[in-house]
Motif scaffolding. Structure first.
Motif, short mmCIF file in Angstrom:
data_model
loop_
_atom_site.label_atom_id
_atom_site.label_comp_id
_atom_site.label_asym_id
_atom_site.label_seq_id
_atom_site.Cartn_x
_atom_site.Cartn_y
_atom_site.Cartn_z
N TYR A 57 13.30 37.38 16.17
CA TYR A 57 14.29 36.43 16.65
C TYR A 57 14.28 36.21 18.15
O TYR A 57 15.05 35.39 18.66
CB TYR A 57 15.69 36.87 16.19
CG TYR A 57 15.88 36.72 14.70
CD1 TYR A 57 15.97 35.46 14.12
CD2 TYR A 57 15.94 37.84 13.88
CE1 TYR A 57 16.13 35.32 12.75
CE2 TYR A 57 16.10 37.71 12.51
CZ TYR A 57 16.19 36.44 11.94
OH TYR A 57 16.33 36.31 10.59
N HIS A 58 13.42 36.91 18.85
CA HIS A 58 13.34 36.72 20.30
C HIS A 58 11.96 36.16 20.69
O HIS A 58 11.00 36.29 19.94
CB HIS A 58 13.63 38.03 21.03
CG HIS A 58 14.99 38.57 20.72
ND1 HIS A 58 15.23 39.91 20.58
CD2 HIS A 58 16.18 37.96 20.50
CE1 HIS A 58 16.50 40.11 20.29
NE2 HIS A 58 17.09 38.92 20.23
N ASP A 59 11.90 35.55 21.85
CA ASP A 59 10.68 34.86 22.27
C ASP A 59 9.55 35.81 22.64
O ASP A 59 8.38 35.46 22.54
CB ASP A 59 10.98 33.96 23.48
CG ASP A 59 11.93 32.84 23.13
OD1 ASP A 59 11.90 32.38 21.97
OD2 ASP A 59 12.72 32.42 24.00
N GLY A 86 4.72 35.39 23.55
CA GLY A 86 5.54 34.20 23.78
C GLY A 86 5.08 33.44 25.01
O GLY A 86 3.88 33.29 25.25
N THR A 112 12.87 43.28 24.44
CA THR A 112 12.76 41.97 23.80
C THR A 112 13.70 41.01 24.52
O THR A 112 14.73 41.40 25.07
CB THR A 112 13.13 42.02 22.30
OG1 THR A 112 14.53 42.26 22.17
CG2 THR A 112 12.34 43.10 21.59
N SER A 140 14.48 36.44 25.59
CA SER A 140 14.33 35.01 25.36
C SER A 140 14.09 34.30 26.68
O SER A 140 14.46 34.78 27.76
CB SER A 140 15.58 34.43 24.69
OG SER A 140 15.82 35.08 23.45
N GLN A 158 15.03 30.82 28.58
CA GLN A 158 15.96 29.70 28.56
C GLN A 158 15.26 28.39 28.88
O GLN A 158 14.14 28.38 29.41
CB GLN A 158 17.09 29.96 29.56
CG GLN A 158 17.81 31.29 29.38
CD GLN A 158 18.41 31.44 28.01
OE1 GLN A 158 19.25 30.65 27.61
NE2 GLN A 158 17.97 32.47 27.26
N VAL A 191 17.35 40.80 25.94
CA VAL A 191 18.39 40.85 24.91
C VAL A 191 18.56 42.26 24.35
O VAL A 191 19.67 42.75 24.21
CB VAL A 191 18.09 39.85 23.78
CG1 VAL A 191 19.19 39.88 22.73
CG2 VAL A 191 17.91 38.44 24.33
#
Length: 312
Positions: free
Chosen positions: A206-208, A239, A276, A278, A280, A288
Motif C-alpha cells: 500500500y505504500h509507494d 517506486g 515504507t 509515499s 506526494q 508512513v
C-alpha cells in the motif's frame, strides 16, 4: 567610503561558478555609478549601513558554513551589521548549519553567505528579492519543523527587486527542485516492533516505496544530535526513488524531522530499519511505517523473502 585594497584579479579568489553567478568579475564600476547604486540599494530596514567603513578579511576555517562558498575573502561589517569576526560572525554562522545540512534549497548557502559573509568586491552584492523568496519558500517550512521562525533580519522585502546588481536564482536549480523527490516535515511515522509477516507485506503493497537502512545517532559532548545513514540503502520496493539519491534523501529526512529522529534512533548505536512511505503529488517524501529489524524478527525476514512473488 574607505575601501579595502584592490586585488589584481577578483576571479582568482572565486570559483568559476561563482564568477558566472555574480557576473561582476569583468565589470568596471565607475565611482559615480557606485555612489548612486549605494544610495538606491541602502535601506533603513537593514542593520548594515553601507556608508560606513569596511574591511576585507579571509574567511576563517572555523566558519564552515561559508568556507567552500566559492570565494576566499569576505567584507566586514556584514549585512547583519556584525563586525567582530571571532565574537559575532563565526559563532552566529553556526546557527545556520542545521538548516543548510537539510539541503532545503540548492542556493541556500549562497544566499546566507552573501549576507553573513559578503564577497569582497568593489561594490556591495546582496541577494535579489527573487532569490530570497525562492530560498525562504523552500527553507522556512524546514526551519519551522525545527522549531524556529524565518528571521525578520531576512525579510525578503529588504532586498532589491531589480536584478542587475544582485544574486538571482539559477534556472537549473529551480528545475532540479521540481523534479527530485524531497523529504518533508511531517508527523512522526508509525513504529511497530516485531510485526507479523502480513503487516509488513501489507505495508509493502500500500505504500509507494520500501527500503532497508541502518540508522546511527552519534554522541556529541554538547548534546547536539547528529544522525547518519550507514552503509547502503537497499530497495525492497523502489517506486519513484532514485538509487543514487535515496541515502542522501533519508539523511535529510532525519535532519528535518529531528523530533522524530531523536525518538526513533537511540544515541551511540546503529539499528537496521525497514522504512515504507509515499510520495506526494508535489514530490514530498512521507515515511508512513518504520519497522526496527532485529535478528529475532521472523515476520520481517519472511516478508522480504516472499515479496518477490507476492501479489497484493
Amino acid at each position: 567610503m574607505k575601501r579595502a585594497p584592490r586585488t589584481h584579479n577578483h576571479c582568482e579568489k572565486l570559483s568559476h561558478s561563482s564568477c558566472v553567478l555574480l557576473g561582476l568579475c569583468q565589470l568596471s564600476i565607475m565611482a559615480a555609478f557606485l555612489t548612486v547604486l549605494l544610495a538606491v540599494v541602502a535601506s533603513p530596514l537593514l542593520a548594515f549601513d553601507m556608508g560606513q567603513s569596511t574591511r576585507c578579511v579571509t574567511i576563517p576555517n572555523q566558519m564552515k558554513v561559508c568556507k567552500d562558498v566559492g570565494y576566499s575573502e569576505m567584507r566586514l561589517p556584514n549585512f547583519l551589521g556584525h563586525s567582530n569576526l571571532e565574537g559575532e560572525v563565526v559563532p552566529r554562522s553556526e546557527d545556520w548549519r542545521p538548516l543548510l545540512q537539510t539541503g532545503c534549497h540548492p542556493q541556500a548557502q549562497s544566499f546566507l553567505c552573501s549576507i553573513i559573509a559578503p564577497v569582497c568586491l568593489d561594490t556591495f552584492i546582496q541577494p535579489c528579492h527573487s532569490l530570497c523568496v525562492a530560498v525562504r519558500d523552500s527553507c522556512a517550512p524546514v526551519l519551522a519543523c525545527q522549531g524556529h521562525l524565518w528571521p525578520e533580519a531576512l525579510n525578503c522585502d529588504r532586498f532589491s527587486a531589480e536584478e542587475d546588481m544582485c544574486l538571482t536564482p539559477l534556472a537549473k536549480f529551480s528545475h532540479l527542485i521540481k523534479d527530485l523527490p524531497k523529504p518533508a516535515c511531517q508527523n512522526c511515522p508509525s513504529v511497530e516492533v516485531a510485526p507479523a509477516m502480513k503487516t509488513v507485506l501489507s505495508a509493502f503493497c500500500y505504500h509507494d516505496f520500501a527500503v532497508t537502512a541502518k540508522l546511527h545517532r552519534l554522541r556529541h559532548p554538547t548534546g547536539e544530535p547528529d544522525f547518519q545513514v550507514e552503509g547502503c540503502v537497499e530497495f525492497i520496493r523502489q517506486g519513484p526513488l532514485l538509487p543514487y539519491d535515496t541515502k542522501h534523501l533519508l539523511q535529510e529526512w532525519l535532519l528535518i524531522n529531528l523530533r522524530c529522529a531523536i525518538a526513533l534512533v537511540r544515541p551511540g548505536r546503529s539499528q537496521l530499519y525497514v522504512l515504507t512511505g509515499s510520495v506526494q503529488p508535489d514530490g514530498d517524501i512521507i515515511l508512513v511505517h518504520v519497522f526496527p529489524w532485529h535478528k529475532k524478527d521472523a515476520g520481517i525476514a519472511l516478508a522480504t523473502r516472499k515479496w518477490k512473488h507476492h501479489r497484493c
